[in-house]
Design an enzyme around this catalytic site. Structure first.
Site, PDB file in Angstrom:
ATOM      1  N   GLY B   7     -10.059 -14.174  -4.292  1.00 52.50           N
ATOM      2  CA  GLY B   7      -9.023 -13.173  -4.495  1.00 52.50           C
ATOM      3  C   GLY B   7      -7.847 -13.820  -5.193  1.00 52.50           C
ATOM      4  O   GLY B   7      -7.131 -14.616  -4.599  1.00 52.50           O
ATOM      5  N   LEU B   8      -7.670 -13.483  -6.475  1.00 48.63           N
ATOM      6  CA  LEU B   8      -6.623 -14.142  -7.264  1.00 48.63           C
ATOM      7  C   LEU B   8      -5.586 -13.123  -7.706  1.00 48.63           C
ATOM      8  O   LEU B   8      -5.152 -13.092  -8.855  1.00 48.63           O
ATOM      9  CB  LEU B   8      -7.254 -14.866  -8.454  1.00 48.63           C
ATOM     10  CG  LEU B   8      -8.311 -15.919  -8.062  1.00 48.63           C
ATOM     11  CD1 LEU B   8      -9.061 -16.407  -9.284  1.00 48.63           C
ATOM     12  CD2 LEU B   8      -7.654 -17.094  -7.326  1.00 48.63           C
ATOM     13  N   GLY B   9      -5.197 -12.270  -6.778  1.00 45.63           N
ATOM     14  CA  GLY B   9      -4.119 -11.326  -7.061  1.00 45.63           C
ATOM     15  C   GLY B   9      -2.770 -12.011  -6.947  1.00 45.63           C
ATOM     16  O   GLY B   9      -2.673 -13.237  -7.012  1.00 45.63           O
ATOM     17  N   MET B  11      -0.826 -12.742  -4.521  1.00 42.82           N
ATOM     18  CA  MET B  11      -0.694 -13.780  -3.508  1.00 42.82           C
ATOM     19  C   MET B  11      -1.665 -14.941  -3.746  1.00 42.82           C
ATOM     20  O   MET B  11      -1.276 -16.106  -3.742  1.00 42.82           O
ATOM     21  CB  MET B  11      -0.962 -13.178  -2.110  1.00 42.82           C
ATOM     22  CG  MET B  11       0.134 -12.282  -1.587  1.00 42.82           C
ATOM     23  SD  MET B  11       1.697 -13.148  -1.215  1.00 42.82           S
ATOM     24  CE  MET B  11       1.257 -14.032   0.292  1.00 42.82           C
ATOM     25  N   GLY B  12      -2.933 -14.612  -3.964  1.00 39.20           N
ATOM     26  CA  GLY B  12      -3.961 -15.652  -4.084  1.00 39.20           C
ATOM     27  C   GLY B  12      -3.708 -16.581  -5.259  1.00 39.20           C
ATOM     28  O   GLY B  12      -3.855 -17.807  -5.138  1.00 39.20           O
ATOM     29  N   ASN B  95      -3.810  -9.951   5.538  1.00 40.82           N
ATOM     30  CA  ASN B  95      -3.170  -9.207   6.620  1.00 40.82           C
ATOM     31  C   ASN B  95      -4.179  -8.433   7.469  1.00 40.82           C
ATOM     32  O   ASN B  95      -3.998  -7.256   7.754  1.00 40.82           O
ATOM     33  CB  ASN B  95      -2.144  -8.237   6.033  1.00 40.82           C
ATOM     34  CG  ASN B  95      -0.839  -8.939   5.688  1.00 40.82           C
ATOM     35  OD1 ASN B  95      -0.431  -9.864   6.389  1.00 40.82           O
ATOM     36  ND2 ASN B  95      -0.208  -8.501   4.611  1.00 40.82           N
ATOM     37  N   SER B 121       3.341 -15.392   5.385  1.00 35.04           N
ATOM     38  CA  SER B 121       4.546 -14.676   4.984  1.00 35.04           C
ATOM     39  C   SER B 121       5.217 -15.412   3.830  1.00 35.04           C
ATOM     40  O   SER B 121       5.005 -16.601   3.629  1.00 35.04           O
ATOM     41  CB  SER B 121       5.515 -14.554   6.165  1.00 35.04           C
ATOM     42  OG  SER B 121       6.657 -13.800   5.796  1.00 35.04           O
ATOM     43  N   LYS B 173       1.330 -13.023  13.130  1.00 35.41           N
ATOM     44  CA  LYS B 173       1.808 -12.462  11.866  1.00 35.41           C
ATOM     45  C   LYS B 173       2.061 -10.950  12.009  1.00 35.41           C
ATOM     46  O   LYS B 173       3.015 -10.408  11.458  1.00 35.41           O
ATOM     47  CB  LYS B 173       0.798 -12.717  10.753  1.00 35.41           C
ATOM     48  CG  LYS B 173       1.138 -12.055   9.412  1.00 35.41           C
ATOM     49  CD  LYS B 173       2.488 -12.491   8.877  1.00 35.41           C
ATOM     50  CE  LYS B 173       2.741 -12.144   7.428  1.00 35.41           C
ATOM     51  NZ  LYS B 173       2.139 -10.988   6.853  1.00 35.41           N
ATOM     52  N   GLU B 180       9.909  -7.604  11.279  1.00 30.87           N
ATOM     53  CA  GLU B 180      10.424  -7.363   9.922  1.00 30.87           C
ATOM     54  C   GLU B 180      10.771  -5.884   9.729  1.00 30.87           C
ATOM     55  O   GLU B 180      11.833  -5.556   9.187  1.00 30.87           O
ATOM     56  CB  GLU B 180       9.336  -7.805   8.927  1.00 30.87           C
ATOM     57  CG  GLU B 180       9.595  -7.521   7.472  1.00 30.87           C
ATOM     58  CD  GLU B 180       8.320  -7.791   6.650  1.00 30.87           C
ATOM     59  OE1 GLU B 180       7.730  -8.868   6.799  1.00 30.87           O
ATOM     60  OE2 GLU B 180       7.902  -6.887   5.893  1.00 30.87           O
ATOM     61  N   TYR B 181       9.904  -4.992  10.193  1.00 27.89           N
ATOM     62  CA  TYR B 181      10.196  -3.563  10.095  1.00 27.89           C
ATOM     63  C   TYR B 181      11.497  -3.236  10.835  1.00 27.89           C
ATOM     64  O   TYR B 181      12.326  -2.456  10.364  1.00 27.89           O
ATOM     65  CB  TYR B 181       9.068  -2.735  10.729  1.00 27.89           C
ATOM     66  CG  TYR B 181       7.869  -2.483   9.861  1.00 27.89           C
ATOM     67  CD1 TYR B 181       7.320  -3.478   9.067  1.00 27.89           C
ATOM     68  CD2 TYR B 181       7.254  -1.233   9.845  1.00 27.89           C
ATOM     69  CE1 TYR B 181       6.205  -3.241   8.292  1.00 27.89           C
ATOM     70  CE2 TYR B 181       6.130  -0.994   9.067  1.00 27.89           C
ATOM     71  CZ  TYR B 181       5.610  -2.000   8.290  1.00 27.89           C
ATOM     72  OH  TYR B 181       4.503  -1.757   7.524  1.00 27.89           O
TER      73      TYR B 181
END
Lengths: 325, 325, 325, 325
Positions: B7-9, B11-12, B95, B121, B173, B180-181
């Site tokens: 997965g190289l989106g 984040m990746g 996640n 995160s 996490k 965080e919310y």
């Protein structure tokens, strides 16, 4: 510049000291001799009465009040109104209700006095790090005090601002504290969820009064809150100064045994919710944070009893005496 | 060490780049050719299929998944289970719901594979600043990956931690994001109160349908949110990274006109409240933060209509069509 | 007995009619001729001014105000104070803030006038069914009005009570309405959950911005809210008058298409939460009910935009434009 | 018609009795001899085992389970699945999680058995007044049971309904109970506000830890909750069966001294909030009601300690040991 500091408690004394270090001439007043001695110790002057304080300052005078909100602030403003001369400025650096600030500013204006409100954040860390200050008042009155704000702030132009007319400083500080309540509660609730993640490993009775835990196998963690908060301090989305303090507290006392959990509230959180309601603005998070503090002090007692009485009424339910999940 | 990145989106790819910079050998897989080209561009290798990726890595292999939670993660784990050899390790850096993680770890253990979950995160800032990582899994499996965590983290021993057995990384996490919310909502509510502090200066109708504003004179401020959040960034109790982002957003777009206020939620906030309820732990702040997002997307519609229908029923009240205070 | 009724709107005219039916002599005042004609039509008298009204009543007079809270009530009390004689009684049957009631009672006491506050519930149904009345004031003043309360109430000794000194009637009515908000919201939320129980049957996009629905197979119900609320009306724990009204509304308009969901609030809900905060009492349910109404009117807008701006800031998240689950 | 009743506790025995009174033949099973004796006492039959119960019923059989949700229901369904014949019907009249109901219906369908879920409300009052029943299942299976529902219900066609396919009865009952939690909490919070309306007459310390009460003069009421709830029972907007119960409880025990306020929850409230979250529907009131119960049992403890630790960290605040406003 020359400044009178009224109230030399935890906050006032530290602010006086930061000002003296920054080259200002500070005359401090406090009824307690040891507080006055402290100020003289770090190079300030002191006065034993408001009258003496006023006498020792050149006109136009600047008098900074750092005293408890409510009656004491009200009394101090009244006394000063009698003693000061037109053109002098009273600064309220405490946690006054902004509505009172507005009313007081109006009252002293009739005497030709200026009124500046300064919402001050930073707590016991302000001496070293500087104070965050939200300042309200007329432009000229605030500008005249600029050297003071620049010294007290974390940086010359950083961490303080003239946010609007009189009252807006305390209004902004009020909302700041309301937000603070919400932030604190967010961490507190999350950590409580982590702390109880092992409930599936505990033994529970099965009866009609207790919700069965469906997925006990998913709640068998024994998590170390001190480790986790330390991890979060760097690189995560929830980094903050409040998290730093929490991680330090947990490192020193992993289960926070030193605390009973009887949480005080000191006004601004309440006033923020009052303001939200007056404005017709939803504030569910800030309200929940406030109510959690009320509940921690046992203020939900009669509501809880009513619930138990209803349950007995419609279902014949008997209260369980032990604490249960 | 050698690592496969699946997965190289957004984040990746960034994580792969930070690892390559740190001296690791990374082989990236993504179905999109341009994503693979990107990785080769900064010095990594790439594979065009999971099979090729597995072939290119030495045993015991380490494969880091950075793909959307849910079906795609499930499918990837299934495929890897067929391809890998005993002793290999699958890391889920995404996640995922920690319950799924627990189930998957159990399933792959039967094949002799290790499973490590890493709650990650840091968002788009992680490439430069490092990622905060909460890691769950068996001690040996996590230790073998230590060089990877030390490179990805903000500091060698900072910002990451092995928090417990498998699932605990994603659990931690999850709660992190729940917090965080809550933090986000606290700022959002407070800023909304500041934004509407001028309501007393507006003209309002007087009728039986509208609450009269008692103290209109106290709500006449026109506050600059960008200035105020900038002041808060230094020295105040509410300093945080989220506040920094908010101040920057307001500086660029003072009324946030670029946004409609249709706020998404992506799972962890929901799961955190689910966990709170399963544990029997009150989470009013985190829940309120979640519900605010639901409401922002119009999901309260039928509830609102029921309220109006009731009001018509008992009081003959007619809905006001315009928005009112 | 003889009574002046000031304000002949929806509530005042109905109360006058119930009193006339019960054998009382009512003189009604309203600036609108058609309102006065209405009262004469069912056997009451009328006056075209407060002066005339006061003249037409024997001393000691009893004057019942049924006018909007706020400025109009304040103005009426001021005018009456000039016109009345010592020993006369002013009754405020409207929805005044109890704080104002306390202040007004104090002011008119200096003129030898009595002040009685009557929190009145029952809405448009009161004419036929009787009004629930919570009465505050001195014992003698309230006792003198007993015949009036006994006629207006659902039963001679039922549905009304002298709850305490002046102000306590409006205080109790305020909390009554706060509870009403909470009850209404409980039904509204529950019905919304029923209304959306088919979400698992809908098609949803899978992307990183949207929480995947884990258990779509459990959310495939197409429930008939009118049927269900009708079932609940008899024998269930949630039976109530508000439920009756809801069931009737749903029977007539199953999806409540006649409503937009723009829900007003008219003061008491706000004041109840103000009181809870002043008392330091948690009121999460009553507050949530109030905030839901604010949100229904779009008052969360800036908070929502702040959330979207933060999400863009830390994660590069782009707002979805369509409404999503 | 003939019906087997499994579980002869508070609910099951009463339902059996109402059915016998209505002319049905009921065979009851319960492991406790005294429970079976009770049923025989009012004209039913009994069985000492599930096997015997099944033998005593004509085919197609109807077996109504009235046993605790969770393991006991699961075990009973499993046992029945072995004993019953195609065409027989199992009815779950208890408070099962509707998700389990869906799973169980699917499992028994493979054996040719029908499954009907009946959410049952009415508590200890159902024997005399009838039960409110929300029924889920296939049309034919439900229709065959019509005589049973018509007898158990408050009226032949009133207070019960076939609301949808299997699971929808328990789903609807779940939301019914979620609403019940909200209604109860609304009354409880309001009464707590009334109960503490005298706080302005109490003496309080003035210190920086405690919010000063601005308007002490407005909080000097000593209200009688029993009187007030009695007034509300007739003619007011908040009339309901729950209010009736509350008024009766307060009449008997004005300060509810018999209760500690340790409030249980028994599943449906939790599941309702789970469902709201899965559906993406805001449920702030129902959640707050649930959390209040958790808090009443001390489940907020670690959150409260975290708050106190933070306050000590930033402000040097020391916890007050006594309970305060």
């Amino acid at each position: 510049m020359e400044l009178g500091m009224i109230g030399l408690g935890k906050m006032g004394a530290n602010m006086a000291q930061r000002l003296v270090r920054g080259g200002h001439d500070v005359v401090g007043f406090d009824p307690k001799p040891e507080a006055r001695a402290l100020v003289e110790g770090f190079g300030g002057k002191s006065a034993t009465s408001l009258e003496e304080l006023v006498d020792k300052l050149p006109t136009p005078r600047a008098l900074w009040m750092m005293v408890p909100a409510g009656d004491i602030t009200a009394g101090t403003v009244e006394a000063l109104t009698e003693l000061l001369s037109p053109g002098d400025t009273i600064i309220d650096g405490g946690n006054s209700n902004y509505k009172h600030t507005l009313d007081r500013a109006k009252a002293v204006a009739d005497k030709g006095l200026h009124y500046v409100d300064c919402g001050t954040s930073g707590g016991v860390w302000g001496l070293a790090e500087g104070y965050s200050m939200m300042v309200g008042g007329e432009k000229d009155a605030v500008e005249r005090l600029r050297p003071v704000f620049e010294t007290l702030a974390p940086g010359k132009d950083q961490g303080w601002g003239h946010v609007g007319p009189v009252g807006s400083g305390h209004f902004t500080k009020m909302v700041h504290n309301g937000i603070e309540y919400g932030l604190m509660a967010a961490y507190a609730e999350g950590l409580n969820i982590l702390a109880k993640a092992g409930i599936g490993a505990e033994q529970h009775d099965t009866d009609a009064e207790t919700a069965p835990l469906d997925d006990a196998r998913y709640y068998r963690y024994d998590l170390d809150l001190a480790d986790i908060t330390e991890v979060w301090r760097r690189g995560s989305v929830v980094t903050s100064w409040l998290l730093d303090l929490t991680a330090e507290a947990l490192a020193a006392d992993p289960h926070l045994d030193a605390y009973t959990g009887n949480v005080s509230d000191s006004g601004e959180g309440r006033w923020t919710v009052h303001a939200a309601i007056d404005e017709g603005v939803p504030a569910p998070v800030l309200s929940a944070a406030l109510y959690q503090r009320f509940s921690s002090r046992g203020r939900s007692d009669m509501a809880d009893k009513v619930l138990s009485a209803m349950r007995a009424g419609f279902g014949g339910h008997v209260e369980r005496t032990e604490s249960s999940r």
